[in-house]
Design a protein around this motif. Structure first.
Motif, PDB file in Angstrom:
ATOM      1  N   ASP A   1       0.838  -1.200   0.000  1.00 40.67           N
ATOM      2  CA  ASP A   1       0.000   0.000   0.000  1.00 40.67           C
ATOM      3  C   ASP A   1       0.875   1.251   0.000  1.00 40.67           C
ATOM      4  O   ASP A   1       1.893   1.323   0.704  1.00 40.67           O
ATOM      5  N   GLY A   2       0.478   2.231  -0.790  1.00 41.14           N
ATOM      6  CA  GLY A   2       1.197   3.496  -0.823  1.00 41.14           C
ATOM      7  C   GLY A   2       2.275   3.574  -1.871  1.00 41.14           C
ATOM      8  O   GLY A   2       2.836   4.652  -2.096  1.00 41.14           O
ATOM      9  N   TYR A   3       2.605   2.457  -2.518  1.00 41.98           N
ATOM     10  CA  TYR A   3       3.609   2.443  -3.575  1.00 41.98           C
ATOM     11  C   TYR A   3       2.943   2.491  -4.951  1.00 41.98           C
ATOM     12  O   TYR A   3       1.799   2.063  -5.113  1.00 41.98           O
ATOM     13  N   VAL A   4       3.677   2.986  -5.948  1.00 42.63           N
ATOM     14  CA  VAL A   4       3.283   2.812  -7.342  1.00 42.63           C
ATOM     15  C   VAL A   4       3.795   1.439  -7.769  1.00 42.63           C
ATOM     16  O   VAL A   4       5.000   1.181  -7.764  1.00 42.63           O
ATOM     17  N   ASP A   5       2.877   0.557  -8.126  1.00 38.88           N
ATOM     18  CA  ASP A   5       3.211  -0.841  -8.423  1.00 38.88           C
ATOM     19  C   ASP A   5       3.505  -0.993  -9.910  1.00 38.88           C
ATOM     20  O   ASP A   5       2.613  -0.898 -10.756  1.00 38.88           O
ATOM     21  N   LEU A   6       4.773  -1.227 -10.234  1.00 41.21           N
ATOM     22  CA  LEU A   6       5.205  -1.418 -11.622  1.00 41.21           C
ATOM     23  C   LEU A   6       5.587  -2.865 -11.901  1.00 41.21           C
ATOM     24  O   LEU A   6       6.319  -3.143 -12.847  1.00 41.21           O
ATOM     25  N   GLY A   7       5.098  -3.774 -11.090  1.00 37.88           N
ATOM     26  CA  GLY A   7       5.409  -5.177 -11.275  1.00 37.88           C
ATOM     27  C   GLY A   7       6.651  -5.573 -10.494  1.00 37.88           C
ATOM     28  O   GLY A   7       6.586  -5.892  -9.309  1.00 37.88           O
ATOM     29  N   ALA A   8       7.811  -5.552 -11.133  1.00 46.54           N
ATOM     30  CA  ALA A   8       9.053  -5.936 -10.474  1.00 46.54           C
ATOM     31  C   ALA A   8       9.563  -4.870  -9.516  1.00 46.54           C
ATOM     32  O   ALA A   8      10.404  -5.156  -8.664  1.00 46.54           O
ATOM     33  N   LEU A   9       9.058  -3.641  -9.651  1.00 45.95           N
ATOM     34  CA  LEU A   9       9.514  -2.546  -8.801  1.00 45.95           C
ATOM     35  C   LEU A   9       8.327  -1.827  -8.181  1.00 45.95           C
ATOM     36  O   LEU A   9       7.317  -1.578  -8.844  1.00 45.95           O
ATOM     37  N   LEU A  10       8.455  -1.491  -6.912  1.00 44.52           N
ATOM     38  CA  LEU A  10       7.521  -0.617  -6.233  1.00 44.52           C
ATOM     39  C   LEU A  10       8.222   0.708  -5.983  1.00 44.52           C
ATOM     40  O   LEU A  10       9.326   0.744  -5.433  1.00 44.52           O
ATOM     41  N   ILE A  11       7.582   1.812  -6.400  1.00 46.71           N
ATOM     42  CA  ILE A  11       8.185   3.132  -6.297  1.00 46.71           C
ATOM     43  C   ILE A  11       7.400   3.969  -5.296  1.00 46.71           C
ATOM     44  O   ILE A  11       6.157   4.039  -5.360  1.00 46.71           O
ATOM     45  N   ALA A  12       8.108   4.618  -4.380  1.00 43.36           N
ATOM     46  CA  ALA A  12       7.452   5.496  -3.412  1.00 43.36           C
ATOM     47  C   ALA A  12       7.105   6.822  -4.081  1.00 43.36           C
ATOM     48  O   ALA A  12       7.959   7.435  -4.725  1.00 43.36           O
ATOM     49  N   PRO A  13       5.858   7.289  -3.967  1.00 42.55           N
ATOM     50  CA  PRO A  13       5.480   8.573  -4.565  1.00 42.55           C
ATOM     51  C   PRO A  13       6.242   9.727  -3.915  1.00 42.55           C
ATOM     52  O   PRO A  13       6.693   9.632  -2.775  1.00 42.55           O
ATOM     53  N   SER A  14       6.371  10.812  -4.670  1.00 42.63           N
ATOM     54  CA  SER A  14       7.030  12.008  -4.163  1.00 42.63           C
ATOM     55  C   SER A  14       6.491  13.206  -4.916  1.00 42.63           C
ATOM     56  O   SER A  14       6.199  13.119  -6.117  1.00 42.63           O
TER      57      SER A  14
ATOM     58  N   ILE B   1      10.636  -6.739  -6.459  1.00 43.52           N
ATOM     59  CA  ILE B   1       9.803  -7.942  -6.377  1.00 43.52           C
ATOM     60  C   ILE B   1      10.442  -8.989  -7.289  1.00 43.52           C
ATOM     61  O   ILE B   1      10.217  -8.995  -8.503  1.00 43.52           O
ATOM     62  N   ARG B   2      11.247  -9.860  -6.728  1.00 42.01           N
ATOM     63  CA  ARG B   2      11.958 -10.868  -7.520  1.00 42.01           C
ATOM     64  C   ARG B   2      11.041 -11.988  -7.981  1.00 42.01           C
ATOM     65  O   ARG B   2      11.142 -12.489  -9.108  1.00 42.01           O
TER      66      ARG B   2
ATOM     67  N   LEU C   1      13.784  -8.359 -14.793  1.00 45.57           N
ATOM     68  CA  LEU C   1      12.541  -8.608 -14.082  1.00 45.57           C
ATOM     69  C   LEU C   1      11.443  -7.769 -14.743  1.00 45.57           C
ATOM     70  O   LEU C   1      11.666  -6.614 -15.115  1.00 45.57           O
ATOM     71  N   GLN C   2      10.269  -8.339 -14.879  1.00 47.65           N
ATOM     72  CA  GLN C   2       9.221  -7.743 -15.705  1.00 47.65           C
ATOM     73  C   GLN C   2       8.607  -6.505 -15.064  1.00 47.65           C
ATOM     74  O   GLN C   2       8.146  -6.523 -13.933  1.00 47.65           O
ATOM     75  N   LEU C   3       8.579  -5.426 -15.833  1.00 48.32           N
ATOM     76  CA  LEU C   3       7.913  -4.195 -15.439  1.00 48.32           C
ATOM     77  C   LEU C   3       6.598  -4.078 -16.210  1.00 48.32           C
ATOM     78  O   LEU C   3       6.445  -4.666 -17.279  1.00 48.32           O
TER      79      LEU C   3
END
Length: 252
Positions: A51-64, A193-194, A205-207
């Protein structure tokens, strides 16, 4: 936060890294012993919720505030191969790869980056930074006044549990520590996310585009593009232009 998929104008850097970038010995002791991953980036096992992350599949990015995200698409396969974070006039390109269980990839990849930059007539310098050993790459580039300068990129790499995360800092963040700090902070908050599926080392890793993002065509006057992706299985300097740039998406 703005989310985009495609091309964005790039400004060439034509300057030397400042002393704060090349004399970072004070950070070396902190990186050694405690491990360069002590303060991130994170493995999925190190968080309790997405929760709170931008979910791009293999990567979660914290908003700013003010952050723009761009996904880089490989034309031949139409798959997303990198995500670029744009903030305060600087950029950070991210790629995550599968890695062996018992050894990291960064030492070998640094050598390959050096060879690639050298083949393009550029130079690389190893420095000690916030994430351990880093590379500052300089490639010849023409300036608006017709003189010859350099385009500078700073490469950081972190070996995690069965994954490797590579970042490429561009713009002022490639040259100045103060300008790099906001993007470095975001890099520390990235979650990889491996997944449990077997993958050959160096496979990307898939985005993917966030599930709740609605894509719309870009305006006809959209700026012409910026940094691009390296070859998926052979991480290399992200200093070429991308192939295409279709949609732009607004999040939040």
């Amino acid at each position: 936060m703005v989310f985009g998929l495609g091309r964005k104008a790039k400004k060439d850097e034509a300057s030397e890294p400042d002393d704060s970038l090349t004399t970072a010995e004070s950070r070396e002791d902190a990186a050694a012993g405690s491990g360069v991953r002590a303060n991130g980036p994170l493995d999925e096992s190190e968080i309790t919720s997405r929760d709170g992350y931008v979910d791009l599949g293999a990567l979660l990015i914290a908003p700013s505030d003010g952050l723009q995200l761009r996904l880089e698409v490989e034309e031949a396969t139409q798959r997303v191969v990198a995500v670029t974070l744009d903030l305060n006039g600087s950029s950070l390109q991210l790629q995550a790869f599968a890695a062996p269980k018992t050894e990291g990839l960064w030492d070998e990849i640094r050598e390959q980056i050096g060879q690639s930059v050298g083949a393009q007539g550029g130079q690389v310098e190893e420095i000690e930074g916030s994430f351990g050993t880093e590379l500052v790459a300089k490639l010849p580039a023409g300036l608006p006044d017709g003189s010859q300068g350099y385009r500078v990129a700073r490469f950081v790499g972190v070996d995690g549990p069965r994954w490797f995360l590579r970042g490429v800092l561009g713009g002022p963040a490639a040259l100045e520590r103060a300008a790099a700090e906001p993007l470095e902070a975001l890099f520390r908050q990235v979650v990889v996310i491996r997944g449990g599926s077997p993958m050959p080392p160096r496979d990307l890793l898939q985005l993917r585009l966030p599930k709740d993002a609605a894509a719309t065509p870009p305006p006809s006057a959209a700026p012409q593009p910026a940094p691009a992706q390296p070859a998926p299985a052979q991480p290399a300097p992200a200093l070429q232009e991308p192939e295409r740039g279709p949609e732009t998406t607004q999040i939040g």
